[in-house]
Design an enzyme around this catalytic site. Structure first.
Site, short mmCIF file in Angstrom:
data_model
loop_
_atom_site.label_atom_id
_atom_site.label_comp_id
_atom_site.label_asym_id
_atom_site.label_seq_id
_atom_site.Cartn_x
_atom_site.Cartn_y
_atom_site.Cartn_z
CE LYS A 54 -34.69 -2.87 -48.02
NZ LYS A 54 -34.45 -3.52 -46.91
CD GLN A 98 -32.21 -6.35 -45.85
OE1 GLN A 98 -32.35 -5.11 -45.93
NE2 GLN A 98 -33.46 -7.08 -45.82
CG ASP A 121 -34.96 -0.53 -40.96
OD1 ASP A 121 -35.87 -0.62 -42.17
OD2 ASP A 121 -33.97 -0.92 -41.05
N1 GUN Z 1 -35.78 -7.02 -43.58
C1 GUN Z 1 -36.79 -7.49 -44.39
N2 GUN Z 1 -37.52 -5.93 -44.28
C2 GUN Z 1 -36.47 -5.30 -43.80
C3 GUN Z 1 -36.81 -3.80 -43.48
O1 GUN Z 1 -37.51 -3.24 -43.84
N3 GUN Z 1 -35.75 -3.31 -42.85
C4 GUN Z 1 -34.41 -3.99 -42.44
N4 GUN Z 1 -33.62 -3.30 -42.00
N5 GUN Z 1 -34.40 -5.27 -42.71
C5 GUN Z 1 -35.47 -5.76 -43.31
#
Ligand code: GUN
Length: 292
Positions: A54, A98, A121
């Site tokens: 990311k 995350q 998100d």
């Molecule tokens: N863990 C797995 N996928 C995601 C996501 O799209 N966002 C976040 N914050 N955590 C994740």
């Protein structure tokens, strides 16, 4: 293999190219760079890989990405304190915590603290509510990245999905629920199946669009799939083949590819799209910040 392979890498690369241009325009017009902060708590190896990707891709399209790495021993109050600090920082436009958080931390309570305008998100109650009432899009909030990426992949093979039967397996806030809302907005007839659904195979067989997000390796078999269906595999499962670790999805790729009309692979399907939409949401969040 009969199914058309849905190439998430290619679709994500196209989106990132468009975003690079939009980020350059934003910087020229506003004189500053959109900034994403990713908060990673603990040392889960899979989360570390996701976060690294990311951060790297955010920078590649010309935006800033800062990472806060915190020990699993951090208290709820300290984590909430960091989120509040990031909310108040006008140089931070997007905040991603995350998930999953280590045991002992309450992720719902942390998410509730994130400013909705920085919630890349789309997990806060306000953004989830906006999506369910249909008031999303420019100026109306942010939507979860993986469902947006999955919808884009579906549209890449079938632009008009109005009236089709869609089945989503999984009901999480991060994926199943927002995915169902997006499909409803596209005028699909939507079923959300989950671990308590009886006769899951029968439910799946009626789907023109079948989306699996359960985290169970190769659960969806060929005889669960209607001939010609669009199948989107959101699962990422690490399995051992002899001594070697391998990533597989929630769909039995080999079997289902003989029946489906189109199928997204793992890896190279939904995964790259999630990050591409995270970048898009970060730019969107920076634009939302302009209105304050
Ligand atoms: N863990 C797995 N996928 C995601 C996501 O799209 N966002 C976040 N914050 N955590 C994740």
């Amino acid at each position: 293999m009969n199914a058309k392979l849905i190439d998430g890498k290619l679709e994500a690369a196209k989106l990132r190219n468009e975003l690079s241009l939009q980020v350059a325009d934003f910087k020229r017009e506003q004189g500053y760079v959109p900034t994403l902060v990713v908060v990673l708590v603990g040392d889960d190896p899979a989360s570390q890989v996701y976060v690294r990707n990311k951060v790297k891709q955010t920078q590649e399209v010309g935006m800033n990405s800062l990472e806060h790495r915190l020990p699993a021993s951090i208290s709820q109050a300290e984590l909430v304190g960091l989120v509040r600090k990031l909310n108040a920082d006008k140089n931070v436009h997007g905040i991603l915590v995350q998930l999953p958080l280590p045991k002992g931390l309450d992720s719902d309570a942390v998410i509730r603290e994130i400013s909705p305008d920085k919630d890349v998100d789309g997990l806060t109650e306000l953004n989830a509510g906006r999506l369910s009432t249909g008031a999303f899009g420019a100026d109306h909030g942010l939507v979860a990245c993986t469902p947006l990426g999955s919808l884009k992949l579906i549209h890449s093979v079938k632009p008009d999905i109005s009236g089709l039967e869609a089945v989503v397996i999984g009901r999480s806030n991060l994926f199943g629920k927002p995915m169902a809302q997006l499909l409803l907005q596209q005028n699909c007839t939507v079923t959300v199946a989950h671990s308590r659904t009886s006769n899951l195979a029968n439910v799946c067989r009626r789907a023109d669009i079948l989306i699996a997000a359960v985290g169970r390796a190769e659960l969806v078999k060929a005889d669960w799939v209607k001939s010609g269906a669009i199948v989107i595999d959101v699962g990422i499962n690490r399995v051992m083949i002899g001594e070697k670790a391998k990533l597989v999805g929630d769909v039995d790729f080999k079997g289902v590819s003989e029946v489906a009309g189109a199928l997204s692979p793992v890896p190279g399907g939904v995964g790259p799209m999630t990050i591409a939409f995270l970048l898009r949401n970060t730019l969107e969040a920076a634009r939302l910040g302009l209105n304050q």
